[in-house]
Scaffold this motif. Structure first.
Motif, mmCIF file in Angstrom:
data_model
loop_
_atom_site.group_PDB
_atom_site.id
_atom_site.type_symbol
_atom_site.label_atom_id
_atom_site.label_comp_id
_atom_site.label_asym_id
_atom_site.label_seq_id
_atom_site.Cartn_x
_atom_site.Cartn_y
_atom_site.Cartn_z
ATOM 1 N N GLY A 1 0.686 -1.252 -0.051
ATOM 2 C CA GLY A 1 0.051 -0.008 0.145
ATOM 3 C C GLY A 1 0.833 1.225 0.086
ATOM 4 O O GLY A 1 2.074 1.194 -0.090
ATOM 5 N N THR A 2 0.306 2.342 0.361
ATOM 6 C CA THR A 2 0.812 3.836 0.330
ATOM 7 C C THR A 2 1.343 3.819 1.635
ATOM 8 O O THR A 2 0.335 3.761 2.759
ATOM 9 N N ILE A 3 2.604 4.388 1.704
ATOM 10 C CA ILE A 3 3.335 4.565 2.998
ATOM 11 C C ILE A 3 2.947 6.278 3.121
ATOM 12 O O ILE A 3 3.595 7.030 2.428
ATOM 13 N N THR A 4 2.252 6.755 3.987
ATOM 14 C CA THR A 4 1.798 8.165 4.260
ATOM 15 C C THR A 4 2.924 8.972 5.135
ATOM 16 O O THR A 4 2.525 10.077 5.213
ATOM 17 N N GLY A 5 3.891 8.323 5.407
ATOM 18 C CA GLY A 5 4.823 9.044 6.656
ATOM 19 C C GLY A 5 5.852 7.927 6.917
ATOM 20 O O GLY A 5 5.570 6.779 7.361
ATOM 21 N N HIS A 6 6.947 8.738 7.702
ATOM 22 C CA HIS A 6 7.780 7.905 8.405
ATOM 23 C C HIS A 6 8.631 8.739 9.357
ATOM 24 O O HIS A 6 8.643 10.067 9.113
ATOM 25 N N MET A 7 9.017 8.094 10.467
ATOM 26 C CA MET A 7 9.940 8.595 11.546
ATOM 27 C C MET A 7 10.908 7.798 11.660
ATOM 28 O O MET A 7 10.888 6.745 11.976
ATOM 29 N N VAL A 8 12.017 8.364 11.897
ATOM 30 C CA VAL A 8 13.639 7.686 12.112
ATOM 31 C C VAL A 8 14.340 8.574 13.055
ATOM 32 O O VAL A 8 14.326 9.712 13.002
ATOM 33 N N GLY A 9 14.948 7.656 14.209
ATOM 34 C CA GLY A 9 15.919 8.421 14.866
ATOM 35 C C GLY A 9 16.763 7.463 15.652
ATOM 36 O O GLY A 9 16.609 6.141 15.423
ATOM 37 N N CYS A 10 17.770 8.036 16.155
ATOM 38 C CA CYS A 10 19.004 6.890 16.927
ATOM 39 C C CYS A 10 19.285 7.628 18.247
ATOM 40 O O CYS A 10 18.973 8.787 18.436
ATOM 41 N N LYS A 11 20.023 7.047 18.803
ATOM 42 C CA LYS A 11 20.781 7.344 20.220
ATOM 43 C C LYS A 11 21.902 6.495 20.493
ATOM 44 O O LYS A 11 21.872 5.515 20.232
ATOM 45 N N THR A 12 22.783 7.185 21.119
ATOM 46 C CA THR A 12 23.930 6.265 21.300
ATOM 47 C C THR A 12 23.734 5.494 22.570
ATOM 48 O O THR A 12 24.722 4.759 23.191
ATOM 49 N N VAL B 1 13.632 10.950 21.144
ATOM 50 C CA VAL B 1 13.916 10.609 19.822
ATOM 51 C C VAL B 1 12.900 10.722 18.374
ATOM 52 O O VAL B 1 13.545 11.359 17.641
ATOM 53 N N LEU B 2 11.957 10.076 18.470
ATOM 54 C CA LEU B 2 10.832 9.996 17.619
ATOM 55 C C LEU B 2 10.252 11.264 17.275
ATOM 56 O O LEU B 2 9.834 11.887 16.238
ATOM 57 N N VAL B 3 9.603 11.801 18.642
ATOM 58 C CA VAL B 3 8.554 12.821 18.520
ATOM 59 C C VAL B 3 8.908 13.851 19.569
ATOM 60 O O VAL B 3 8.496 14.306 20.391
ATOM 61 N N LYS B 4 10.061 14.642 18.949
ATOM 62 C CA LYS B 4 10.809 15.762 19.790
ATOM 63 C C LYS B 4 10.485 17.170 19.073
ATOM 64 O O LYS B 4 11.007 18.111 19.844
ATOM 65 N N ASP B 5 9.687 17.157 18.241
ATOM 66 C CA ASP B 5 9.404 18.679 17.817
ATOM 67 C C ASP B 5 7.734 18.569 17.165
ATOM 68 O O ASP B 5 7.208 17.480 16.852
ATOM 69 N N LYS B 6 7.237 19.782 16.923
ATOM 70 C CA LYS B 6 5.604 19.921 16.337
ATOM 71 C C LYS B 6 5.497 19.337 15.009
ATOM 72 O O LYS B 6 4.651 18.850 14.588
ATOM 73 N N LYS B 7 6.832 19.279 14.186
ATOM 74 C CA LYS B 7 6.585 18.654 12.978
ATOM 75 C C LYS B 7 6.361 17.145 13.005
ATOM 76 O O LYS B 7 5.242 16.536 12.408
ATOM 77 N N ALA B 8 7.137 16.398 14.167
ATOM 78 C CA ALA B 8 6.753 14.958 14.018
ATOM 79 C C ALA B 8 5.619 14.771 14.880
ATOM 80 O O ALA B 8 4.907 13.723 14.498
ATOM 81 N N LEU B 9 5.063 15.527 15.842
ATOM 82 C CA LEU B 9 4.043 15.339 16.293
ATOM 83 C C LEU B 9 2.584 15.481 15.342
ATOM 84 O O LEU B 9 1.538 14.858 15.377
ATOM 85 N N SER B 10 2.744 16.360 14.524
ATOM 86 C CA SER B 10 1.755 16.601 13.557
ATOM 87 C C SER B 10 1.688 15.376 12.508
ATOM 88 O O SER B 10 0.663 14.942 12.083
ATOM 89 N N LEU B 11 2.873 14.914 12.285
ATOM 90 C CA LEU B 11 2.783 13.649 11.433
ATOM 91 C C LEU B 11 2.198 12.439 12.099
ATOM 92 O O LEU B 11 1.302 11.766 11.697
ATOM 93 N N LEU B 12 2.601 12.345 13.478
ATOM 94 C CA LEU B 12 1.901 11.392 14.121
ATOM 95 C C LEU B 12 0.397 11.327 14.399
ATOM 96 O O LEU B 12 -0.239 10.331 14.290
#
Length: 226
Positions: free
Chosen positions: A102-113, A125-136
Motif C-alpha cells: 500500500g501507500t506509505i503516508t509518512g515515516h519517523m526515524v531516529g537514533c541514540k548512542t 528521539v522520535l517525536v521531539k518537535d511539532k513537525k513530528a507530532l503533526s505527522l503522528l
C-alpha cells in the motif's frame, strides 16, 4: 531454626516468581510498546487508533537495519534509502505480498548512542518537535509499524505509517512464516525480540539470578523438608 528456614524458603520462592514476572515484562517487545504509546497519544486527541501491521513493522526494521551506523548529532539518522528499496528490498525480505503493498503516508526515524525505554524513545528521539507530532496525528493514517535495532552501542528506531486497509495491505506470505529475523525488533511480531546488547546483558543477569534462587530453593527443599 527449621521454621525460620521454611519461612526463608517461601521468601526465596516469592522472589523467584517475582523475578520471572519482571524479566518477562522487561524483555518483551519494545516495538509493540511504542505502538501502544503512539495510539495512546492519538486517542488522547480523539483520533482513531492505528492498526499494528507486522508487514510495516518488519519493513521499518529493514529500514533501520540498512541505515544502522549512520547516527549523526541531534539523534538524526543520516541515511535515506531509495524509494525503490521499499518494494525491491524491504518487502521481499519481509515476505510482504507485493500486490498488497500500500501507500506509505509518512515515516519517523531516529537514533541514540544508548538504549532508551519506549516512552523516552518516543519523546526524546522520535517525536521531539511539532513537525513530528503533526505527522503522528495525521488523520490519513490507518496503520503503523515500528522497528528498532542496536548496532555498536547505538540504537536506531523507525516508524512507518500507511493509509491502507486493515486486512488487505502489507499482507505477509504464510502469515510471516518466511521472515528470517536475526537482529532487532518489529511490532506485531510473534518472534523473540533481540534489541541488541541491552537484551543480551539483561537476560544473562536475569538467568544468573534465577539459577541462584533455584539452587537455594532446591537445598532448602531437599535438606530441611519444609
Amino acid at each position: 531454626m527449621v521454621k525460620q528456614l521454611c519461612f526463608f524458603e517461601w521468601t526465596v520462592l516469592c522472589h523467584l516468581l517475582l523475578l520471572v514476572a519482571v524479566c518477562s515484562k522487561k524483555h518483551g517487545n519494545p516495538a509493540n510498546d511504542l505502538v501502544d504509546i503512539i495510539n495512546n497519544n492519538r486517542t488522547s486527541q480523539k483520533l482513531p487508533k492505528l492498526n499494528d501491521s507486522p508487514g510495516l513493522g518488519c519493513m521499518a526494521l529493514q529500514y533501520v537495519e540498512l541505515c544502522k551506523g549512520n547516527c549523526s548529532t541531534g539523534n538524526a539518522v543520516n541515511c535515506k534509502p531509495p524509494e525503490d528499496d521499499f518494494t525491491e528490498v524491504f518487502a521481499p525480505n519481509c515476505g510482504v505480498e507485493l500486490p498488497t503493498f500500500g501507500t506509505i503516508t509518512g515515516h519517523m526515524v531516529g537514533c541514540k548512542t544508548k538504549y532508551l525505554e519506549p516512552s523516552r524513545a518516543f519523546s526524546d528521539v522520535l517525536v521531539k518537535d511539532k513537525k513530528a507530532l503533526s505527522l503522528l496525528r495525521n488523520k490519513s493514517h490507518s496503520k503503523v509499524g515500528v522497528g528498532l535495532v542496536g548496532f555498536h552501542k547505538s540504537f536506531f528506531w523507525c516508524v512507518l505509517f500507511s493509509d491502507g486497509k486493515t486486512n488487505s495491505t502489507f499482507v505477509l506470505d504464510d502469515h510471516g512464516e518466511g521472515i528470517r529475523q536475526k537482529k532487532g525488533c518489529f511490532s506485531g511480531s510473534t518472534y523473540t525480540c533481540s534489541d541488541g546488547e541491552k537484551t543480551k546483558t539483561g537476560l544473562s543477569f536475569c538467568n544468573i539470578l534465577m539459577v541462584g534462587l533455584l539452587y537455594i530453593y532446591y537445598i532448602l527443599q531437599n535438606f530441611y523438608h519444609c
